[in-house]
Design a protein around this motif. Structure first.
Motif, PDB file in Angstrom:
ATOM      1  N   ASP A   1       1.495 -16.291  -5.874  1.00  0.00           N
ATOM      2  CA  ASP A   1       0.451 -16.693  -7.514  1.00  0.00           C
ATOM      3  C   ASP A   1       0.946 -16.917  -8.330  1.00  0.00           C
ATOM      4  N   GLU A   2       2.347 -17.547  -7.849  1.00  0.00           N
ATOM      5  CA  GLU A   2       3.384 -18.818  -8.682  1.00  0.00           C
ATOM      6  C   GLU A   2       4.128 -17.662  -9.928  1.00  0.00           C
ATOM      7  N   SER A   3       4.136 -16.302  -9.558  1.00  0.00           N
ATOM      8  CA  SER A   3       4.673 -15.178 -10.259  1.00  0.00           C
ATOM      9  C   SER A   3       5.844 -15.420  -9.552  1.00  0.00           C
ATOM     10  N   ARG A   4       7.145 -15.727 -10.355  1.00  0.00           N
ATOM     11  CA  ARG A   4       8.708 -15.581  -9.361  1.00  0.00           C
ATOM     12  C   ARG A   4       9.295 -14.437  -9.294  1.00  0.00           C
ATOM     13  N   MET A   5       9.622 -14.859  -7.916  1.00  0.00           N
ATOM     14  CA  MET A   5      10.277 -13.434  -7.276  1.00  0.00           C
ATOM     15  C   MET A   5      11.697 -13.150  -8.028  1.00  0.00           C
ATOM     16  N   PRO A   6      12.127 -11.841  -7.632  1.00  0.00           N
ATOM     17  CA  PRO A   6      13.137 -12.112  -8.637  1.00  0.00           C
ATOM     18  C   PRO A   6      15.037 -12.164  -7.322  1.00  0.00           C
ATOM     19  N   ALA A   7      15.315 -12.621  -7.909  1.00  0.00           N
ATOM     20  CA  ALA A   7      16.799 -12.744  -7.973  1.00  0.00           C
ATOM     21  C   ALA A   7      17.473 -11.162  -6.373  1.00  0.00           C
ATOM     22  N   ASN A   8      18.242 -11.352  -5.792  1.00  0.00           N
ATOM     23  CA  ASN A   8      19.007 -10.305  -4.944  1.00  0.00           C
ATOM     24  C   ASN A   8      19.450  -9.908  -5.358  1.00  0.00           C
ATOM     25  N   GLY A   9      18.909  -8.238  -6.128  1.00  0.00           N
ATOM     26  CA  GLY A   9      19.874  -6.737  -7.079  1.00  0.00           C
ATOM     27  C   GLY A   9      19.008  -7.329  -8.178  1.00  0.00           C
ATOM     28  N   ALA A  10      18.277  -8.187  -8.480  1.00  0.00           N
ATOM     29  CA  ALA A  10      17.113  -8.352  -9.716  1.00  0.00           C
ATOM     30  C   ALA A  10      16.372  -6.913 -10.012  1.00  0.00           C
ATOM     31  N   SER A  11      15.623  -7.116  -8.896  1.00  0.00           N
ATOM     32  CA  SER A  11      14.809  -5.776  -9.043  1.00  0.00           C
ATOM     33  C   SER A  11      14.171  -4.898 -10.315  1.00  0.00           C
ATOM     34  N   THR A  12      12.863  -4.616 -10.803  1.00  0.00           N
ATOM     35  CA  THR A  12      12.656  -3.573 -10.940  1.00  0.00           C
ATOM     36  C   THR A  12      11.753  -3.191 -10.239  1.00  0.00           C
TER      37      THR A  12
END
Length: 122
Positions: free
Chosen positions: A65-76
């Motif tokens: 859907d073109e939303s950015r995947m967070p970097a490794n360890g940067a999720s919420t």
């Protein structure tokens, strides 16, 4: 979200197309709630295509859907990732798509490789 597992053996683009042909979309596990819901259905020893891929124009990992995947360890909880170990994602030029493993982690993977199963999100 309703999920439906479909016979595998398809590469990433074939999986995206098969999901669309069924009126759905390849699964996007971009929140902790979606991830947890799908995680309860994972079969041991199975790899699933999910809707993440390397965007060569923006040089970043994105969901379909073109939303950015967070970097490794940067999720919420609202912008989720579960990359496998500290080395994923890696090699976006040769492994530009994302599988979800039976270890319930995301891994970058060769887009041309067949998966065991693909998951459709409706």
């Amino acid at each position: 979200m309703q999920d439906k597992d479909v016979d595998g053996g398809k590469n990433y683009q074939q999986s995206v197309d098969a999901c669309a042909a069924m009126g759905g979309r390849i699964a996007i596990l971009n929140t902790k709630a979606k991830y947890d819901d799908a995680a309860s259905q994972v079969v041991t020893g199975t790899a699933y295509w999910i809707g993440g891929a390397w965007d060569t124009n923006d040089e970043r990992w994105e969901w379909v859907d073109e939303s950015r995947m967070p970097a490794n360890g940067a999720s919420t909880d609202d912008n989720y990732e579960n990359w496998h170990g500290s080395t994923e994602p890696d090699n976006p030029t040769t492994e530009g798509c994302v599988i979800w493993t039976s270890a319930k982690t995301f891994r970058s993977w060769a887009c041309s490789a067949p998966s065991v199963v693909l998951t459709v999100g409706f």
